[in-house]
Structure formats: structure tokens, C-alpha cells
Enzyme design. Structure first.
Site, PDB file in Angstrom:
ATOM      1  N   ASN A 199       0.853  -1.189   0.000  1.00 13.23           N
ATOM      2  CA  ASN A 199       0.000   0.000   0.000  1.00 13.23           C
ATOM      3  C   ASN A 199       0.889   1.239   0.000  1.00 13.23           C
ATOM      4  O   ASN A 199       2.040   1.191   0.446  1.00 13.23           O
ATOM      5  CB  ASN A 199      -0.872   0.018   1.257  1.00 13.23           C
ATOM      6  N   HIS A 258       0.726   5.243   1.377  1.00 11.54           N
ATOM      7  CA  HIS A 258      -0.039   6.162   2.226  1.00 11.54           C
ATOM      8  C   HIS A 258       0.660   7.518   2.193  1.00 11.54           C
ATOM      9  O   HIS A 258       1.881   7.588   2.287  1.00 11.54           O
ATOM     10  CB  HIS A 258      -0.123   5.617   3.655  1.00 11.54           C
TER      11      HIS A 258
HETATM   12  C1  GAR Z   1      -2.553   8.934  -2.979  1.00 12.68           C
HETATM   13  O1  GAR Z   1      -2.098  10.134  -2.412  1.00 12.68           O
HETATM   14  C2  GAR Z   1      -2.397   7.799  -1.990  1.00 12.68           C
HETATM   15  O2  GAR Z   1      -1.248   7.895  -1.202  1.00 12.68           O
HETATM   16  C3  GAR Z   1      -3.632   7.946  -1.163  1.00 12.68           C
HETATM   17  O3  GAR Z   1      -4.636   8.287  -2.060  1.00 12.68           O
HETATM   18  C4  GAR Z   1      -4.068   8.980  -3.166  1.00 12.68           C
HETATM   19  C5  GAR Z   1      -4.488   8.255  -4.416  1.00 12.68           C
HETATM   20  O4  GAR Z   1      -4.111   8.966  -5.564  1.00 12.68           O
HETATM   21  N1  GAR Z   1      -3.921   6.746  -0.446  1.00 12.68           N
HETATM   22  C6  GAR Z   1      -4.439   6.726   0.759  1.00 12.68           C
HETATM   23  O5  GAR Z   1      -4.739   7.732   1.380  1.00 12.68           O
HETATM   24  C7  GAR Z   1      -4.628   5.348   1.358  1.00 12.68           C
HETATM   25  N2  GAR Z   1      -4.779   5.424   2.773  1.00 12.68           N
HETATM   26  P1  GAR Z   1      -4.094   8.257  -6.962  1.00 12.68           P
HETATM   27  O6  GAR Z   1      -5.462   7.591  -7.139  1.00 12.68           O
HETATM   28  O7  GAR Z   1      -3.897   9.362  -7.947  1.00 12.68           O
HETATM   29  O8  GAR Z   1      -2.981   7.245  -6.979  1.00 12.68           O
END
Ligand code: GAR
Length: 213
Positions: free
Chosen positions: A104, A106
Site C-alpha cells: 500500500n 499512504h
Molecule cells: C494517494 O495520495 C495515496 O497515497 C492515497 O490516495 C491517493 C491516491 O491517488 N492513499 C491513501 O490515502 C490510502 N490510505 P491516486 O489515485 O492518484 O494514486
């Protein structure tokens, strides 16, 4: 060839970064989403990748949904499952099923600021640095062993959007790196701790360990 399944819930920019990296020995065999309208699904489809949407609202509860999702994922016989902006808490059974092959990303320097609204909370706390972490997934949310982190400064005038953008740029560097290590067979979990064989020794700078070509 290592088979990779990516899960997205939205935009999918981290998924795109992994696709763009064209990691030797990696085949992105499918992109799945719990949201039929996830932009990431359309992007993957346009690149000729198998896509599948399984709407969590069609299932009785988390366990039932996760079991169905896990079945679909297993259908693609993945070596690695990559959560790329997959915004659902995973059941213990799901996590156990893919233990050691579930990554994952984060948008915080874990263990700081797990969960939602990480950038807002970092700014409110007066944090001077923020960043992103790629980690193996364990049942507890955003807690698993960390593979790689990138650090960015929090600037005095930052708001959530500006900080998120600065962090996202780094996410797009470290996630492909972590996947590359896994595909190369260099990334292992030893007694719950991450080992990266022959990784460059960290030097001063904003990422630890440093990125490699
Ligand atoms: C990213 O910033 C990722 O780190 C976060 O969501 C965004 C997705 O962007 N994930 C979380 O917060 C998980 N807990 P993306 O769809 O453009 O990759």
C-alpha cells in the site's frame, strides 16, 4: 514474469506511475476497483489492461465484499497485489490471504498520520516535514512494515492541496521503486521487518533509502 494486480478507488495516478515505469519482469495483469466510475479503471482499460469493477455497495458487508474481491483477484493469479489509492479498509481475512504480497502507499510519513486527512493534520500539527510511505499491509490500518519513504518539506504557506501535490510527486517515484524491488526478488519480510537486498546505502537527502535507476 511477476504478475501484478492493482486496486484503485479513484484517479489512479500511482497506478499510472507504475505502468509508466515499465518495470522489467512485471506484468500488470489487471486493475480492479470498488468504484465503477474510478478514473483509474478507464485509464487502465485504454492501455489494454483487463479491468474489473466490483461495487462494494452491492454486497451485504465488508467480509462478503472482500471475499468476492479476493476471489476475483486470485483469478488473475497475482504474485503481488498493489493498493494504489484503494480507499477501503480491508478485512483481516483479506489481508491474511495476501500477506507478504500486498503493498500500500499512504501519503504520510508513517507511523505519523495514519487514516484520512493526513495533509490537513500534518499542517495543523505544525509538522516541518511530510511525505509518503510504501508499506506491506497488515490487518491494522496503515501500520505494516515500511518499504520506502520519501520526505518533503512543509512550507509556511502550504495548504492541503499544495502539500498533497508535493507529496504525490514523490509517491510517483517511490511506488514504482518498491514494486521494482519486489519484482526483482530483492524485497522480503524477515520476522516482520523489511529487507531490501543490495539496496543503495542511504545518504543525506530527501528519500531513505535513495532511489535507484
Ligand atoms: C494517494 O495520495 C495515496 O497515497 C492515497 O490516495 C491517493 C491516491 O491517488 N492513499 C491513501 O490515502 C490510502 N490510505 P491516486 O489515485 O492518484 O494514486
Amino acid at each position: 514474469m511477476k504478475r501484478i494486480v492493482i486496486l484503485v478507488s479513484g484517479r489512479g495516478s500511482n497506478m499510472e506511475a507504475i505502468l509508466r515505469a515499465r518495470i522489467p519482469g512485471a506484468a500488470i495483469v489487471a486493475v480492479l476497483s470498488n468504484r465503477p466510475d474510478a478514473a483509474g479503471l478507464a485509464t487502465a482499460h485504454a492501455q489494454g489492461i483487463a479491468t474489473l469493477a466490483l461495487d462494494h455497495r452491492d454486497f451485504a458487508d465488508r467480509e462478503v465484499f472482500d471475499a468476492a474481491l479476493a476471489e476475483r483477484i486470485e483469478g488473475f493469479t497475482p504474485d503481488l497485489v498493489v493498493l494504489a489509492g484503494y480507499m477501503r479498509i480491508l478485512s483481516d481475512a483479506f489481508v491474511r490471504r495476501f500477506e507478504g504480497r500486498l503493498l500500500n502507499i499512504h501519503p504520510s510519513l508513517l507511523p505519523a498520520f495514519p487514516g484520512l486527512h493526513t495533509h490537513r493534520r500534518a499542517i495543523e500539527a505544525g509538522a516541518r516535514v511530510a511525505g509518503s510511505s510504501v508499506h506491506f499491509v497488515t490487518p491494522e490500518l496503515d501500520v505494516g512494515p515500511i518499504v520506502i519513504q520519501a520526505v518533503v518539506p512543509v512550507l509556511p504557506d502550504d495548504d492541503e492541496a499544495s502539500l498533497a501535490a508535493r507529496v504525490l510527486e514523490q509517491e510517483h517515484r517511490i511506488y514504482p521503486q518498491a514494486v521494482r524491488w519486489f519484482v526483482e526478488g530483492r524485497l522480503t519480510l524477515v520476522e516482520g521487518r523489511v529487507r531490501v537486498r543490495d539496496a543503495t546505502v542511504p545518504a543525506a537527502g530527501w528519500t531513505s533509502p535513495p532511489l535507484e535507476d
